[in-house]
Structure formats: C-alpha cells, structure tokens
Design a protein around this motif. Structure first.
Motif, PDB file in Angstrom:
ATOM      1  N   ARG A  95      33.469  28.819  43.837  1.00  0.00           N
ATOM      2  CA  ARG A  95      33.607  29.095  45.273  1.00  0.00           C
ATOM      3  C   ARG A  95      34.719  30.119  45.526  1.00  0.00           C
ATOM      4  O   ARG A  95      34.541  31.052  46.314  1.00  0.00           O
ATOM      5  CB  ARG A  95      33.906  27.795  46.016  1.00  0.00           C
ATOM      6  N   LEU A  96      35.865  29.942  44.857  1.00  0.00           N
ATOM      7  CA  LEU A  96      36.965  30.898  45.024  1.00  0.00           C
ATOM      8  C   LEU A  96      36.553  32.276  44.513  1.00  0.00           C
ATOM      9  O   LEU A  96      36.835  33.294  45.165  1.00  0.00           O
ATOM     10  CB  LEU A  96      38.196  30.400  44.270  1.00  0.00           C
ATOM     11  N   HIS A  97      35.877  32.308  43.379  1.00  0.00           N
ATOM     12  CA  HIS A  97      35.431  33.580  42.808  1.00  0.00           C
ATOM     13  C   HIS A  97      34.444  34.274  43.743  1.00  0.00           C
ATOM     14  O   HIS A  97      34.506  35.496  43.938  1.00  0.00           O
ATOM     15  CB  HIS A  97      34.768  33.304  41.453  1.00  0.00           C
ATOM     16  N   TYR A 130      34.112  33.892  47.137  1.00  0.00           N
ATOM     17  CA  TYR A 130      34.735  34.392  48.354  1.00  0.00           C
ATOM     18  C   TYR A 130      35.733  35.510  48.083  1.00  0.00           C
ATOM     19  O   TYR A 130      35.896  36.417  48.908  1.00  0.00           O
ATOM     20  CB  TYR A 130      35.387  33.239  49.119  1.00  0.00           C
ATOM     21  N   ALA A 131      36.404  35.452  46.947  1.00  0.00           N
ATOM     22  CA  ALA A 131      37.278  36.571  46.581  1.00  0.00           C
ATOM     23  C   ALA A 131      36.439  37.830  46.423  1.00  0.00           C
ATOM     24  O   ALA A 131      36.843  38.919  46.840  1.00  0.00           O
ATOM     25  CB  ALA A 131      38.033  36.262  45.291  1.00  0.00           C
ATOM     26  N   TRP A 171      44.819  40.265  44.025  1.00  0.00           N
ATOM     27  CA  TRP A 171      43.603  39.477  43.823  1.00  0.00           C
ATOM     28  C   TRP A 171      42.785  39.939  42.627  1.00  0.00           C
ATOM     29  O   TRP A 171      41.881  39.214  42.189  1.00  0.00           O
ATOM     30  CB  TRP A 171      42.748  39.526  45.088  1.00  0.00           C
ATOM     31  N   THR A 182      40.258  37.362  40.486  1.00  0.00           N
ATOM     32  CA  THR A 182      38.809  37.476  40.352  1.00  0.00           C
ATOM     33  C   THR A 182      38.416  37.688  38.897  1.00  0.00           C
ATOM     34  O   THR A 182      37.394  37.158  38.440  1.00  0.00           O
ATOM     35  CB  THR A 182      38.285  38.636  41.219  1.00  0.00           C
ATOM     36  N   TRP A 227      36.789  21.289  46.297  1.00  0.00           N
ATOM     37  CA  TRP A 227      38.120  20.844  45.905  1.00  0.00           C
ATOM     38  C   TRP A 227      38.236  19.319  45.940  1.00  0.00           C
ATOM     39  O   TRP A 227      39.049  18.731  45.220  1.00  0.00           O
ATOM     40  CB  TRP A 227      39.171  21.468  46.819  1.00  0.00           C
ATOM     41  N   LEU A 280      44.929  33.298  50.707  1.00  0.00           N
ATOM     42  CA  LEU A 280      44.368  32.070  50.151  1.00  0.00           C
ATOM     43  C   LEU A 280      44.612  30.898  51.096  1.00  0.00           C
ATOM     44  O   LEU A 280      43.710  30.086  51.341  1.00  0.00           O
ATOM     45  CB  LEU A 280      44.988  31.786  48.785  1.00  0.00           C
ATOM     46  N   LEU A 316      41.749  28.663  53.047  1.00  0.00           N
ATOM     47  CA  LEU A 316      41.670  27.214  52.982  1.00  0.00           C
ATOM     48  C   LEU A 316      41.711  26.595  54.381  1.00  0.00           C
ATOM     49  O   LEU A 316      40.965  25.653  54.674  1.00  0.00           O
ATOM     50  CB  LEU A 316      42.822  26.663  52.137  1.00  0.00           C
TER      51      LEU A 316
END
Length: 474
Positions: free
Chosen positions: A37-39, A41-42, A184, A188, A419, A448, A452
């Motif tokens: 998910r972080l990857h 959205y980044a 960032w 990534t 998370w 970040l 969140l």
C-alpha cells in the motif's frame, strides 16, 4: 518505484488473485500489504516529482559534454609556446571588462585551455553568478565572456539545466520539490525490492508472461538492476538539500566530521589561528598598498604542492589573505587550499584534503559522483542510465495501474487497514523508526503523516457509511 495497485484477496499475499499455500501466512505476509500500500501510494503521489527529477537529472548529466561543444570557442585555443604571467592575463581581461571586481582567477589548467578571470558585481549579471572572461594564456587575447555559476564553473547552458533540476527555476521554494523526490526515492526503491524478493521465484519470471504480469515482471527486473544506484542518488541528493541536508550537517559537526575551513584572515601583529601555522605566519600583515601580486601568490602555492587546476581568490580587504585552492573534483580529487599573506607572501594557513575527516571526504565524493564529475564521462553515462531506468520504472508503474483497470481506466486503490494486520511487536518498532527518520528527513515524515491522517479519516467516513474495507487476511 511502483504504482502497482493489485488488490489482495483472502489468503493472497502476492496480489495475484491466487491464495497462498497452507502455512504461507507469516509475519511477512502480515507486513506485505502495508508495504504494498505504501509503495503504491508513493508511486502514485510522488512519481510525478521523481519523473521531473529524473528527466532534468538526465539532462544535467549530459550537459557536461554539451558544454564542451557549445562553448568550445571560449574554452579552447591552439596550443602556443610559453604562457604569459597570470597578472598580464588579468590585465588584458580588465582592459576589456573594467566593470565589477575580480573575485577569482582560474589559470589555464592544461595545454590549450583558456584562463578564466571571474568578475563579480557586473551590471546585468545575476548577483549569485560571476562574469567569466576567457583569456588566451599564450597571447592575452580574449576569446569571450560568459556568465558562470558555482564551484564547478557551470556556464549558461549547464547553469540553466542545473537550476531546473534543483528548483525548477522557482528559487528556494522550488528546492522543496527536489528534496521531496530525494526523500521518497529510496523509500519507493526499498519497497519495490522488498516486494520483488518477497514474491515466489515462479512469479518473478519475465519469460512466457503477458499483460499486466509481464509489465510487473519487467518493472521488478529493471528496479532490481537500478535500485543500488537509486539509493545512492537519493542519499547524496539529501546531503545538500534544505532540511535533511541541515540535519546531515548538524550530525557531522556533532561528531567532529565537519569539512575543515581555511582561515583567510591575517590578524594584526602577525598572530594567526588556523590549521598548523607555517614559519613566517608571524610576519606583519600585508595591505593593498604592499601586495606581492598574483604571480608571486601562484608561485607560492605551487611550492606548497598545489598543482592545476587551481583558483586564486584575492583578499577581500586589507586584513584578509589570498586564497589559492585546488578545484579538481574528478578522481583523484584535488581539494587542498592555502592562505597567503598579500604583503609578505608567507603561507598563513593550509588545509589538505588528505586530512579531511572521513565523513567530510565521503560527503565530497558523494556529491561529486551525484553531479557526474567524480569519474568524468563514465560517471555521467551511469547517471544517464539511472535516470533513464527511473523514467522507465515510473512509466511501467502507471501502465500496471492502467492494466489493473482492464486497460480502460486506472485500477482501484489498495484496501485500507493493512497496518491493523501487522503484529504489535513489529508495528511499534517500525512506527518508532519512521518517527525518528521523519524528524531528520521532514519531507518524508510530513507527507507520510499527512497520508496516514487522511487515510484514517477516510476510513472512519467509510465506516460510518458502512463501506469500510480492509486488506484481507487469511
């Protein structure tokens, strides 16, 4: 590195639509949806900044060779017999350009290269730049005059590209874009590596695949090949950024690893504090009226083993010294510097690159490699390759997102709540590490935290409407 939006199904930690085999649920299986998910959205939100940084960085790496071609008439002359004294070359430049003040002189560093006389305070020239007057060292004739910027001696073409890459020609505010990209980029890249090596080997293959899976495999393969270079570019880019760069500087100073500074002043009565005084440092202070001149200063610097290329900086006032410093940033680097009393010709201070603390050397090497000067043309070719690889990764990432929507629209975002599936003994240290990192790299931490916060708010809104979704577990 990726904008892959694969949606997980129950028991599927790979995002392929196929459940994992029995016993496949591990701590990594719990963590992977969060990384994915972080990857994702980044990639979606930061990729445009990375794309601009990559394209402009590619242009900058190529600008060194372009500069040699575009300004060949100013930079090169036929090799002659003996060179004129530096003072005569400067006099020739001042006769044609009496405006401004001489801020520095760069004598011809090699056969066939022109001397640069740098003038500051010239009307019509950016106050942060100088006017470089190019002089034929054999005849004293001028070959041209161009605006110059920075310690690397960038001429108009490279200066324009440099500023475009650094701040989009928006000044200090624009520098936030490049710091955001650098902050960032490693995140990534690291996320992509973790996801790639976390996939089962059979799902990494490129041969015999098609559609989105082929794009994913190609994206991952390219990412693995360039990841190390992207980490390096990100880290070195942050060392002289606005906020993270200041954190790096503060840390180096706190551990005694700051770059040594040459003491340029000559104190009244001959007392001089600096790096290892030389005999004669107690001589009377020189004045403008009793100046030994550029030729004697250069001769003294040569005696101190300062070989070409060098830059001579005249005294700023009657209590200051001449400064002669080496300006070669290609390997092996030459960064020694000396201060010379203008009245007596005595060396009052010396700084040797060999005596730099380790972190100071690493910072210097890192920045020079980042800008493409440390290893010359090979360095620039590698940077062009890395920039091209990053552009390809971004394009492939967006293509995967499009293919996830069956080629008619971008696919759905990943479900929220990933998370919440991470075990507390993993989540708590992870959040603590992210908080510390975000403090020192604010353009990573602030976006970040904002992401969140927005994610939690949207999740609550969806919950109240009875539409909350989570990353599925087994």
């Amino acid at each position: 590195m990726s904008v892959e939006p694969a949606v997980l199904t129950p028991g599927d930690t790979e995002g392929t639509g196929q459940p994992d085999p029995p016993g496949g649920r591990t701590a990594w299986a719990s963590l992977r949806p969060l990384v994915l998910r972080l990857h994702f959205y980044a990639g979606v939100l930061i990729a445009p900044f990375l794309l601009v940084a990559a394209v402009t960085g590619l242009l900058y790496a190529a600008s060194y060779q372009a500069e040699k071609i575009v300004y060949a008439d100013e930079l090169r002359v036929p090799v002659g017999g003996s060179e004129l004294p530096v003072s005569r070359q400067v006099a020739a430049a001042r006769e044609a350009h009496p405006e401004g003040e001489v801020s520095a002189v760069r004598p011809s560093p090699e056969d066939g290269a022109t001397t640069r006389v740098l003038l500051s305070g010239v009307p019509g020239v950016n106050p942060d730049h100088t006017l470089a007057v190019f002089v034929n060292p054999y005849t004293g004739e001028l070959t041209g005059a161009l605006e110059q910027y920075g310690s690397s001696g960038a001429l108009p073409l490279r200066t324009w590209i440099d500023e475009f890459h650094r701040d989009l020609h928006l000044g200090q505010t624009g520098r936030l874009y490049s710091e955001l990209a650098a902050s960032w980029l490693w995140v990534t890249a690291a996320g992509g590596l973790v996801l790639w090596f976390g996939r089962r080997r059979s799902r990494r293959t490129l041969r015999g695949t098609s559609g989105r899976r082929r794009t994913l495999s190609l994206h991952g393969t390219v990412g693995v090949w360039v990841a190390l270079g992207l980490f390096f570019v990100s880290a070195t880019g942050l060392t002289w950024s606005t906020y993270a760069g200041q954190s790096v500087t503060d840390l180096r100073e706190a551990v005694g690893q700051a770059t040594p500074v040459l003491t340029e002043g000559v104190a009244p009565g001959g007392e001089h504090a600096g790096h290892g005084g030389h005999p004669g440092a107690g001589a009377p202070t020189g004045t403008r009226g009793a100046d030994i001149g550029l030729d004697a200063v250069l001769s003294t610097a040569r005696a101190e083993r300062l070989s070409d290329p060098v830059e001579i900086v005249p005294p700023a006032d009657s209590s200051s010294a001449y400064v002669v410093r080496q300006i070669q940033r290609s390997w092996p680097e030459k960064q020694d510097a000396v201060a010379i009393d203008p009245g007596t010709g005595e060396v009052t201070d010396v700084v040797r690159f060999a005596d730099y603390p380790l972190l100071a050397k690493l910072t210097r090497w890192g920045i020079d490699a980042h800008t493409g000067v440390l290893f010359g043309l090979p360095n620039q070719i590698v940077l062009i390759g890395l920039a091209g690889g990053l552009v390809l990764l971004i394009v492939l990432g967006y293509r995967m997102w499009w293919q996830r929507g069956r080629g008619s629209a971008f696919g759905r975002p990943l479900p929220r709540g990933a998370w919440q599936k991470v075990p507390p003994h993993v989540l708590v240290p992870l959040m603590a590490a992210v908080a510390v990192l975000g403090y020192f790299v604010p353009l990573l931490g602030i976006p970040l935290a904002a992401f969140l916060a927005v994610d939690v708010v949207l999740g609550e809104v969806a919950h109240r409407r009875g539409k909350r979704t989570y990353a599925a577990a087994d």
